[in-house]
Every structure is written in structure tokens, then in C-alpha cells.
Design a protein around this motif. Structure first.
Motif, PDB file in Angstrom:
ATOM      1  N   GLY A  10      24.378  -1.350  39.561  1.00  0.00           N
ATOM      2  CA  GLY A  10      24.116  -2.674  38.671  1.00  0.00           C
ATOM      3  C   GLY A  10      23.670  -2.345  37.182  1.00  0.00           C
ATOM      4  O   GLY A  10      23.652  -3.353  36.343  1.00  0.00           O
ATOM      5  N   ASP A  11      23.572  -0.995  36.970  1.00  0.00           N
ATOM      6  CA  ASP A  11      23.153  -0.619  35.581  1.00  0.00           C
ATOM      7  C   ASP A  11      24.580  -0.690  34.701  1.00  0.00           C
ATOM      8  O   ASP A  11      25.472   0.134  35.356  1.00  0.00           O
ATOM      9  N   SER A  12      24.621  -1.412  33.645  1.00  0.00           N
ATOM     10  CA  SER A  12      25.603  -1.445  32.835  1.00  0.00           C
ATOM     11  C   SER A  12      25.936  -0.098  32.111  1.00  0.00           C
ATOM     12  O   SER A  12      25.024   0.782  31.787  1.00  0.00           O
ATOM     13  N   LEU A  13      27.221   0.122  31.714  1.00  0.00           N
ATOM     14  CA  LEU A  13      27.821   1.361  31.060  1.00  0.00           C
ATOM     15  C   LEU A  13      26.809   1.340  29.396  1.00  0.00           C
ATOM     16  O   LEU A  13      26.358   2.217  29.115  1.00  0.00           O
ATOM     17  N   GLU A  14      26.819  -0.104  29.225  1.00  0.00           N
ATOM     18  CA  GLU A  14      26.018  -0.046  27.789  1.00  0.00           C
ATOM     19  C   GLU A  14      24.449   0.257  27.757  1.00  0.00           C
ATOM     20  O   GLU A  14      24.125   0.797  27.005  1.00  0.00           O
ATOM     21  N   LYS A  15      23.796  -0.120  28.969  1.00  0.00           N
ATOM     22  CA  LYS A  15      22.562   0.295  29.130  1.00  0.00           C
ATOM     23  C   LYS A  15      22.366   1.553  29.242  1.00  0.00           C
ATOM     24  O   LYS A  15      21.449   2.400  28.699  1.00  0.00           O
TER      25      LYS A  15
END
Length: 465
Positions: free
Chosen positions: A343-348
Motif C-alpha cells: 500500500g505504500d506508494s512509490l511517491e511516498k
């Protein structure tokens, strides 16, 4: 002596095979054919393996319309696979997908004690490349459809089987990803069952714990790079690309990503807290109540596996710097390998790395191959409860725990495509992980047959409801 030893081993395997039930003997033949079909990226053919499984399905009564064979891309037609469908009675109920990859990691005969592409039964183990990863499950799923077809009693839900190539070499071609992008209608399902539910065994293959995987971390590479005008090494300058890079890497190494939980990992640590007790158990309960509890985190994270299960991790794995021994480096770079929390986004994660290295002069470049970042699938009673109930029947006294794997499977492509994917239990591995990806890969004979019976019952239970 070696000849006598091998002869005795083969005779032992023959004796064990003679004690099999007729359905187990049929399964063993299918499993043997899969193992002995080389499906490495260098010299093998998943297309051939898929065709051989299609032949078995057709012999069981599947029609041409029930089986879709496909090749890999034009430059690699050998990277094919198949999708097979066993129709259910209720057209309104969405299907269940059974996913398994049939490609395997490379195996050099000169390095192995036994031929890696000959199924050898010895001392209670099956040896051969793919015996564990993932032809055991591919054989079980294929065999399940054959058994259900032979029974002649359609279940409520439609079952779909996808045997794919490229899980071990996704940069070359990945059949699961291709199916999601190009032929979603072939595999569309309410949920999918996949590898990843690997439990723990002793050194004889006896199960100690079972695992139900609901969520997996996401693989992603970044490149951290420093650039500099460089110059002659006899005249060092204060802004040095190598020093700038290593300073940023040291700050990244000292950074801990925040603790997070999924449904599965929360259930896992709740169960483990009870089992462990003492300081560790108390720390787990403290973290469940407050993920920001630094003291509890320090205790639980002493275990590398638990540490990785609790957070995104990013670590430098390769370095490249300089162009000559007598010159100041004009460029210095490091590969940063991240296993991102579901669920962690690439951007995060990019932002977290940039904040950690704390140097605007360092460039963070995303690897060309960007992984999907789906959220973890929900661990619902409809999914989890049948697995627990049947585990008590087939593995009496062996606990079943939900888990989130710290590696990655092809399930990430399905989950990102809207098909929640779970790693089903049954398979177990010893402290060597059954030598998966290494020399002399193996799987417990008894555990394989028990897992086959367990998964047959579990698939029936899902498809009946």
C-alpha cells in the motif's frame, strides 16, 4: 559406492511410490513431468510445459474451448503458458483463480549432487529444480482441476487455472503481468490463490507452523547518484562525489521507516505475542497498541524477519564510482533496493528516501521497471476461516498463522489489477528454505501429498460457497 548409493535411493523411491493411492500415483506422474521439463530462462521452455499440462487436461475431458495456450513475446515464444477454465453452476458468482508459475531459477548440473531436471525421491524428499518453487503448487492446482473434472459434479463457482512464465525473470517477460494487462477477461476472478503461504518445518520436513499469506511487500530499485566536475587526484577538492554519496548513504542507513500493520501482520503479531510471552510478547502487544513505541520496536526488531515485516526497508546493494585511479570521481552512484510495505506508494517511499539522505545535491532516480503498489488483500472470515478449519483436519496440532511475506510474487500484478491474491497454506520449509533457488532444491514427500489433499479440500470449500 556412489552407484550403489544411487541405486539404493532409486529403489527406496520406487518402494515409496508403490504405496501410493491411485490418485496420488497419477499426481506424481504429472509432477514428475513438470519437474523434468526444463523451464529455465536460458535453455528451457514454459510453452512446452504448458502444452504438456494442456494435454493432461484434455485427456481428463477439458475441451479446446476450456483451454487457452499462449506464447511469450515474438523474441521469446518459449515463455508461454496456459489458462484453463472449469465452469461452475452459478454464472452470477465470480470465479476463483488458481495461479502458479512454471518457470524456475537456473540450475547447473555440474554443481548439483543429482540431475536438477530429474525427479529423484530419496530419504523422504523429492529433489529437483522447481520441486518447491513453484512446480509443486502448479502440479497441485492442475491435478485439482483434473480430479474435479473426473468427479463430474460441477461446483457453484467457476475455477480458473493460470500457469505462467517469468516470475523468476520478470525483466525478460512476465506472463502474469501480461495476462492482467492484455487478457484480464481470461483470468478475472473474485480472488486468486497463489504461492507465498510458506510455513516452518523441522529438518525432516515435518510441519511446525503453517502460514496464510495476505499481503506481500513490493520490490523497487532506485539509484542514488552524486555528480561532480572531477579533476586530477593530486589536487583533491572539498566537494567529492564519493564522499557526498557515502554521507547520504550513512544517513539513509541510520533511518528507520515507521512501523505499520496490515490485517494479516496484526493478526500474526497478536498470535505471536501469546506464543512468545515474556519481554518479546509484551513488546509486541505494546507495538500493536502504539506502533510508535520506540522501546517496544527495538525489542521486536532484533529479529531481522520481524523487523522487515513491520516496515518498508531500503538498503544499498551495489556501488559504482569513478573512472580512473588517478582521477577524482565525476560520478558516484548506489543501487537502493526497497521492499515497500503493501500500500505504500512509490511517491511516498521516494520522499522518505530523499528526506533520509538529506542532500538536495544527490539525485534519486527511479528504476525503469516500476512495480505496482497494491494494498494488501482483506483477511476476511470467508477467506481465512475455511483455511483454519481444514488445517485442523489435515495438519492436526500444527498452528496456522496469517502472515505478510517480505519478498514478492506474481500476486502483486493480480492484486494491482483488482484480483485480491492470497498465498495458501500447506507448504513448509526448513531453515534452508528447502534450498529454493540454490543447490539440491527439495520438498518433503509427505508434506507435498498432505498439502495436495488440503488444497483440494480448501478449493472445494471456496468454490462451493
Amino acid at each position: 559406492m556412489r552407484t550403489l548409493f544411487l541405486a539404493a535411493a532409486l529403489l527406496s523411491g520406487t518402494a515409496a511410490s508403490a504405496q501410493l493411492r491411485p490418485d496420488q500415483a497419477a499426481f506424481r506422474g504429472l509432477y514428475k513431468e513438470l519437474i523434468e521439463t526444463n523451464t529455465t530462462v536460458s535453455a528451457g521452455s514454459c510453452t512446452l510445459a504448458a502444452e504438456r499440462m494442456a494435454t493432461r487436461l484434455k485427456a481428463a475431458g477439458f475441451g479446446d474451448a476450456d483451454i487457452k495456450l499462449f506464447n511469450g513475446p515474438m523474441d521469446r515464444p518459449q515463455d508461454g503458458g496456459l489458462v484453463a477454465t472449469l465452469a461452475g453452476k452459478d454464472a452470477k458468482s465470480k470465479a476463483i483463480l488458481l495461479l502458479a508459475h512454471i518457470d524456475v531459477v537456473e540450475a547447473k548440473r555440474a554443481d548439483w549432487e543429482r540431475d536438477p531436471f530429474t525427479l529423484i525421491e530419496e530419504g523422504g524428499w523429492f529433489y529437483g529444480r522447481g520441486t518447491s518453487d513453484d512446480k509443486a503448487q502448479a502440479a497441485i492446482f492442475t491435478d485439482t482441476l483434473i480430479r474435479l473434472k473426473a468427479a463430474g459434479k460441477p461446483l457453484k463457482r467457476t475455477l480458473k487455472l493460470a500457469l505462467t512464465c517469468g516470475e523468476e525473470s520478470p525483466a525478460v517477460f512476465n506472463g502474469a503481468e501480461w495476462l492482467v494487462k492484455e487478457h484480464k477477461d481470461w483470468i478475472d476472478a473474485e480472488f486468486a490463490l497463489n504461492e507465498g503461504g510458506i510455513g516452518v518445518s523441522d529438518d525432516k520436513g515435518n510441519p511446525l507452523k503453517l502460514a496464510f499469506q495476505a499481503g506481500e511487500k513490493v520490490y523497487q530499485d532506485f539509484r542514488l547518484e552524486a555528480r561532480n566536475p572531477g579533476g586530477h587526484s593530486s589536487q583533491p577538492r572539498p566537494d567529492n562525489a564519493i564522499y557526498q554519496l557515502t554521507a547520504g548513504l550513512n544517513r539513509l542507513a541510520a533511518t528507520e521507516f515507521p512501523v505499520q500493520f496490515t490485517d494479516a501482520s496484526r493478526a500474526y503479531f497478536t498470535a505471536m505475542a501469546s506464543q512468545m510471552g515474556g519481554e518479546v510478547g509484551a513488546a509486541m502487544l505494546a507495538m500493536l497498541a502504539n506502533p510508535a513505541d520506540a522501546a517496544a520496536n527495538a525489542i521486536v526488531s532484533r529479529d531481522p524477519n520481524w523487523h522487515s515485516m513491520l516496515r518498508t526497508t531500503c538498503v544499498a546493494t551495489r556501488l559504482d564510482a569513478g573512472h580512473a585511479n588517478n582521477a577524482l570521481a565525476q560520478r558516484a552512484s548506489a543501487n537502493i533496493n526497497c521492499r515497500m510495505f503493501p500500500g505504500d506508494s512509490l511517491e511516498k517511499v521516494r520522499g522518505q528516501i530523499i528526506a533520509a539522505v538529506a542532500d538536495p545535491g544527490l539525485m534519486l532516480i527511479t528504476d525503469a521497471e516500476v512495480s505496482p503498489t497494491p494494498p494488501p488483500p482483506p483477511l476476511t472470515p470467508a477467506i481465512y476461516d475455511p483455511a483454519v478449519a481444514l488445517a485442523k483436519k489435515h495438519f492436526p496440532g500444527v498452528p496456522l498463522l496469517p502472515t505478510m511475506v517480505t519478498g514478492a510474487t506474481d500476486g502483486r500484478f493480480l492484486s494491482a489489477g483488482g484480483i485480491p491474491t492470497y498465498g495458501v497454506p500447506g507448504m513448509v520449509a526448513d531453515k534452508t528454505l528447502n534450498n529454493v533457488h540454490g543447490l539440491n532444491e527439495r520438498i518433503s514427500v509427505t508434506n507435498l501429498y498432505t498439502t495436495r489433499d488440503y488444497l483440494f479440500d480448501l478449493i472445494n470449500a471456496y468454490a462451493a460457497n
